[in-house]
Design a protein around this motif. Structure first.
Motif, PDB file in Angstrom:
ATOM      1  N   GLU A 179     -13.588 -51.956  -9.305  1.00 18.10           N
ATOM      2  CA  GLU A 179     -13.396 -51.381  -7.937  1.00 18.10           C
ATOM      3  C   GLU A 179     -12.675 -52.473  -6.974  1.00 18.10           C
ATOM      4  O   GLU A 179     -11.767 -52.059  -6.061  1.00 18.10           O
ATOM      5  N   ALA A 180     -13.331 -53.635  -7.065  1.00 14.54           N
ATOM      6  CA  ALA A 180     -12.486 -54.693  -6.348  1.00 14.54           C
ATOM      7  C   ALA A 180     -11.102 -54.942  -6.816  1.00 14.54           C
ATOM      8  O   ALA A 180      -9.919 -55.115  -5.946  1.00 14.54           O
ATOM      9  N   VAL A 181     -10.777 -54.838  -7.953  1.00 18.23           N
ATOM     10  CA  VAL A 181      -9.484 -55.036  -8.498  1.00 18.23           C
ATOM     11  C   VAL A 181      -8.600 -53.818  -7.907  1.00 18.23           C
ATOM     12  O   VAL A 181      -7.457 -54.291  -7.791  1.00 18.23           O
ATOM     13  N   LYS A 182      -9.248 -52.705  -8.162  1.00 17.52           N
ATOM     14  CA  LYS A 182      -8.193 -51.681  -7.414  1.00 17.52           C
ATOM     15  C   LYS A 182      -7.902 -51.826  -6.149  1.00 17.52           C
ATOM     16  O   LYS A 182      -6.832 -51.618  -5.723  1.00 17.52           O
ATOM     17  N   LYS A 183      -8.808 -52.146  -5.206  1.00 18.41           N
ATOM     18  CA  LYS A 183      -8.583 -52.603  -3.946  1.00 18.41           C
ATOM     19  C   LYS A 183      -7.522 -53.770  -3.831  1.00 18.41           C
ATOM     20  O   LYS A 183      -6.557 -53.546  -3.059  1.00 18.41           O
ATOM     21  N   LEU A 184      -7.675 -54.631  -4.613  1.00 20.37           N
ATOM     22  CA  LEU A 184      -6.452 -55.872  -4.633  1.00 20.37           C
ATOM     23  C   LEU A 184      -5.189 -55.220  -4.942  1.00 20.37           C
ATOM     24  O   LEU A 184      -4.542 -55.652  -4.250  1.00 20.37           O
ATOM     25  N   SER A 185      -5.280 -54.386  -6.065  1.00 19.75           N
ATOM     26  CA  SER A 185      -3.852 -54.024  -6.517  1.00 19.75           C
ATOM     27  C   SER A 185      -3.212 -53.054  -5.591  1.00 19.75           C
ATOM     28  O   SER A 185      -2.165 -53.245  -5.354  1.00 19.75           O
ATOM     29  N   ALA A 186      -4.058 -52.195  -4.985  1.00 18.22           N
ATOM     30  CA  ALA A 186      -3.465 -51.374  -3.765  1.00 18.22           C
ATOM     31  C   ALA A 186      -2.992 -52.130  -2.689  1.00 18.22           C
ATOM     32  O   ALA A 186      -1.839 -51.709  -2.256  1.00 18.22           O
ATOM     33  N   PHE A 187      -3.754 -53.417  -2.451  1.00 23.07           N
ATOM     34  CA  PHE A 187      -3.044 -54.055  -1.347  1.00 23.07           C
ATOM     35  C   PHE A 187      -1.589 -54.805  -1.732  1.00 23.07           C
ATOM     36  O   PHE A 187      -0.603 -54.717  -1.025  1.00 23.07           O
ATOM     37  N   LEU A 188      -1.645 -55.075  -2.927  1.00 20.41           N
ATOM     38  CA  LEU A 188      -0.319 -55.973  -3.548  1.00 20.41           C
ATOM     39  C   LEU A 188       0.847 -55.052  -3.448  1.00 20.41           C
ATOM     40  O   LEU A 188       1.807 -55.094  -3.343  1.00 20.41           O
ATOM     41  N   SER A 189       0.363 -53.573  -3.690  1.00 19.73           N
ATOM     42  CA  SER A 189       1.484 -52.638  -3.975  1.00 19.73           C
ATOM     43  C   SER A 189       1.987 -52.409  -2.710  1.00 19.73           C
ATOM     44  O   SER A 189       3.328 -51.970  -2.464  1.00 19.73           O
ATOM     45  N   THR A 190       1.143 -52.379  -1.675  1.00 18.19           N
ATOM     46  CA  THR A 190       1.730 -52.103  -0.266  1.00 18.19           C
ATOM     47  C   THR A 190       2.917 -53.319   0.201  1.00 18.19           C
ATOM     48  O   THR A 190       3.887 -52.973   0.835  1.00 18.19           O
ATOM     49  N   LEU A 191       2.689 -54.410  -0.546  1.00 18.84           N
ATOM     50  CA  LEU A 191       3.664 -55.549  -0.214  1.00 18.84           C
ATOM     51  C   LEU A 191       5.116 -55.462  -0.897  1.00 18.84           C
ATOM     52  O   LEU A 191       6.005 -55.838  -0.335  1.00 18.84           O
ATOM     53  N   SER A 192       5.094 -54.713  -1.995  1.00 22.46           N
ATOM     54  CA  SER A 192       6.495 -54.473  -2.535  1.00 22.46           C
ATOM     55  C   SER A 192       7.027 -53.255  -2.272  1.00 22.46           C
ATOM     56  O   SER A 192       7.999 -52.891  -2.713  1.00 22.46           O
ATOM     57  N   GLU A 193       6.377 -52.487  -1.219  1.00 20.98           N
ATOM     58  CA  GLU A 193       7.102 -51.146  -0.929  1.00 20.98           C
ATOM     59  C   GLU A 193       8.357 -51.465   0.134  1.00 20.98           C
ATOM     60  O   GLU A 193       8.204 -52.458   0.735  1.00 20.98           O
TER      61      GLU A 193
END
Ligand code: ITT
Length: 193
Positions: A179-193
């Motif tokens: 769950e924590a890693v999914k939140k981290l991943s979601a945050f990181l993917s917003t940076l590459s948009e």
């Protein structure tokens, strides 16, 4: 994107690399020639996660993240919590920690517990925190052989197997760390948009 994972726990590294496979390259401490036993002396998961990530950022200069995890048992006032790694005393292993916990809980009917993971990320000079929680029960005996740490005695809600019985593929879809890693991943993917 490439990020250093500030952990000395190979199991955590394997889990996180599997969960993030495909979108983020997660690099071990060995890959940056860090063999240090990184201190964790704070009294909260958030504090320890930040301490581990800051250590790597300050000494090696890499963007990185760290995970601090605790097992919180309701009937024990949320112990062992932040002290989960050294519950049976410094230098003791997971077997000793589980043995102590099962002994402390002998005869207790309320076996509710939760795993809580806090991930601290340091990226471009800013700090971020991500939390993951899974609720469950402490079993009366150890069950299963996969996973690590307290996995043989933790049975997540809505499941009949412990983390160690169900295996990593299922654990990695429902766990505190997932769950924590999914939140981290979601945050990181917003940076590459
Ligand atoms: P790093 O600090 O190097 O990341 P560690 O093993 O010391 O690794 P923690 O302090 O976060 O990690 O772990 C606290 C304790 O909780 C430790 O005894 C772990 O074995 C246990 N633990 C952590 N994550 C777990 C998980 O997913 N399943 C079972 N036990 C876990």
């Amino acid at each position: 994107m490439k990020l250093v994972f500030a952990t000395n726990n190979q199991h955590k590294l394997d889990e996180v690399q599997k969960i993030t496979a495909g979108h983020t390259e997660i690099v071990s401490l060995a890959a940056i020639d860090c063999l240090d036993d990184i201190p964790e002396t704070a009294d909260t998961l958030e504090g320890n996660a930040l301490q581990k990530a800051r250590y790597v950022k300050d000494k090696f200069g890499y963007d990185c993240f760290a995970d601090d995890t605790g097992l919180e048992v309701e009937a024990l006032n949320n112990a062992p919590g932040v002290y989960s790694a050294r519950y049976a005393g410094p230098g003791h292993d997971s077997e000793a920690n589980m043995k102590k916990l099962l002994r402390e809980m002998e005869g207790m009917e309320n076996r509710k517990a939760r795993f809580r993971t806090v991930i601290a990320l340091i990226l471009d000079g800013k700090e971020y925190l991500f939390e993951g929680i899974v609720n469950g029960q402490i079993t009366k005996d150890k069950r299963g052989r996969s996973g690590f740490g307290y996995d043989p005695i933790f049975m997540p809600d809505n499941h009949t197997e412990t983390f160690a019985e169900m295996g990593n593929d299922i654990k990695n879809t429902i766990s505190h760390r997932a769950e924590a890693v999914k939140k981290l991943s979601a945050f990181l993917s917003t940076l590459s948009e």
